[in-house]
Design a protein around this motif. Structure first.
Motif, short mmCIF file in Angstrom:
data_model
loop_
_atom_site.label_atom_id
_atom_site.label_comp_id
_atom_site.label_asym_id
_atom_site.label_seq_id
_atom_site.Cartn_x
_atom_site.Cartn_y
_atom_site.Cartn_z
N PRO A 58 0.81 -1.23 0.00
CA PRO A 58 0.00 0.00 0.00
C PRO A 58 0.83 1.27 0.00
N ARG A 59 2.08 1.18 0.44
CA ARG A 59 2.95 2.35 0.50
C ARG A 59 3.73 2.56 -0.80
N LYS A 60 3.68 1.57 -1.71
CA LYS A 60 4.48 1.65 -2.93
C LYS A 60 3.67 1.21 -4.14
N ILE A 61 2.49 1.77 -4.31
CA ILE A 61 1.66 1.41 -5.46
C ILE A 61 2.19 2.13 -6.70
N PRO A 62 2.60 1.43 -7.72
CA PRO A 62 3.16 2.08 -8.92
C PRO A 62 2.15 3.00 -9.60
N ASP A 63 2.62 4.11 -10.12
CA ASP A 63 1.78 5.00 -10.91
C ASP A 63 1.47 4.37 -12.26
N GLY A 64 0.28 4.63 -12.77
CA GLY A 64 -0.06 4.20 -14.12
C GLY A 64 -0.64 2.82 -14.25
N LEU A 65 -0.93 2.14 -13.14
CA LEU A 65 -1.52 0.81 -13.23
C LEU A 65 -2.91 0.89 -13.88
N ASP A 66 -3.16 -0.03 -14.81
CA ASP A 66 -4.44 -0.06 -15.50
C ASP A 66 -4.60 -1.43 -16.14
N ASP A 67 -5.79 -1.69 -16.63
CA ASP A 67 -6.05 -2.89 -17.44
C ASP A 67 -4.97 -2.98 -18.50
N SER A 68 -4.31 -4.13 -18.59
CA SER A 68 -3.18 -4.27 -19.52
C SER A 68 -3.58 -3.97 -20.96
N LYS A 69 -4.84 -4.22 -21.31
CA LYS A 69 -5.31 -3.98 -22.68
C LYS A 69 -5.38 -2.49 -22.99
N ARG A 70 -5.39 -1.65 -21.97
CA ARG A 70 -5.48 -0.21 -22.18
C ARG A 70 -4.11 0.46 -22.13
#
Length: 219
Positions: A58-70
């Protein structure tokens, strides 16, 4: 392998960007580790189905995570390395084409999800699974989330690991079987791939003989 649809979370048709809200709600209820699970490769005519399971920090959630298809292929590759470095735990598993043919693609996908989750170095307390089905044999309770990879960053992270891992597997297969162009279409039923199967025949252990057109003997 049996499956359950008893614990599913129906989401809006356009859920927008994924977030950590579901995970935080579970954590507030006393659930210490929430794992996101997704798969890649249900539709192709060749290759394995691949699943991934991710427990994010929870302290290191990467920026830009999204559905891989997008995401673009470049962005997926970038996030793949970041997820592996920052996640508390991650697991990747696959089920090969012969096993898909011996059961069916849904059972194979759920089995890959189970294997990926059971291989985690941390025991999860709850699983969030993309889709309608909760695999049996998970080490914890689970919630199926339709369009979960567009709602939960944990599932989105899993979708990225699964997609990139499978694409790399298919690129390697393309080097072993250069006549089929696997590195470009990842085993999907493109016109080039279908023509190659018609000319050169399918490859045992690689192609899915339970899928049309092979199942219908059109090739």
């Amino acid at each position: 392998m049996a499956r359950s649809r008893s614990d599913s979370l129906l989401l809006p048709l356009d859920p927008g960007k994924p977030d950590f809200a579901t995970e935080r709600r579970l954590m507030r209820d006393g659930v210490p580790f929430v794992v996101g699970i997704d798969e890649a490769g249900r539709g192709p005519l060749a290759g394995p189905v691949v699943a991934a399971a991710v427990i994010l920090d929870p302290r290191k959630i990467p920026d830009g995570l999204d559905d891989s298809k997008r995401l673009t292929a470049r962005k997926r590759e970038e996030l793949f390395d970041i997820i592996l470095k920052t996640a508390l735990a991650s697991g990747i598993a696959s089920v090969a084409a012969p096993s898909i043919d011996a059961t069916d693609i849904l059972k194979a996908a759920l089995e890959a999800m189970r294997r990926a989750t059971c291989g985690l170095s941390i025991l999860p307390a709850h699983a969030l699974i993309d889709g309608r089905d909760v695999p049996r044999g998970l080490p914890c309770p689970g919630t199926a989330m339709i369009k979960g990879d567009q709602r939960s960053v944990s599932i989105a992270a899993a979708s990225i690991l699964a997609k990139v891992s499978r694409d790399r597997m298919m690129a390697q297969a393309g080097r072993h079987y250069p006549l089929y162009g696997l590195e470009t279409h990842a085993g999907y039923g493109t016109e080039f791939h279908r023509n190659a199967m018609e000319i050169h025949g399918p490859v045992v252990g690689l192609h899915r003989f339970s899928f049309a057109p092979l199942k219908n003997r059109e090739i």
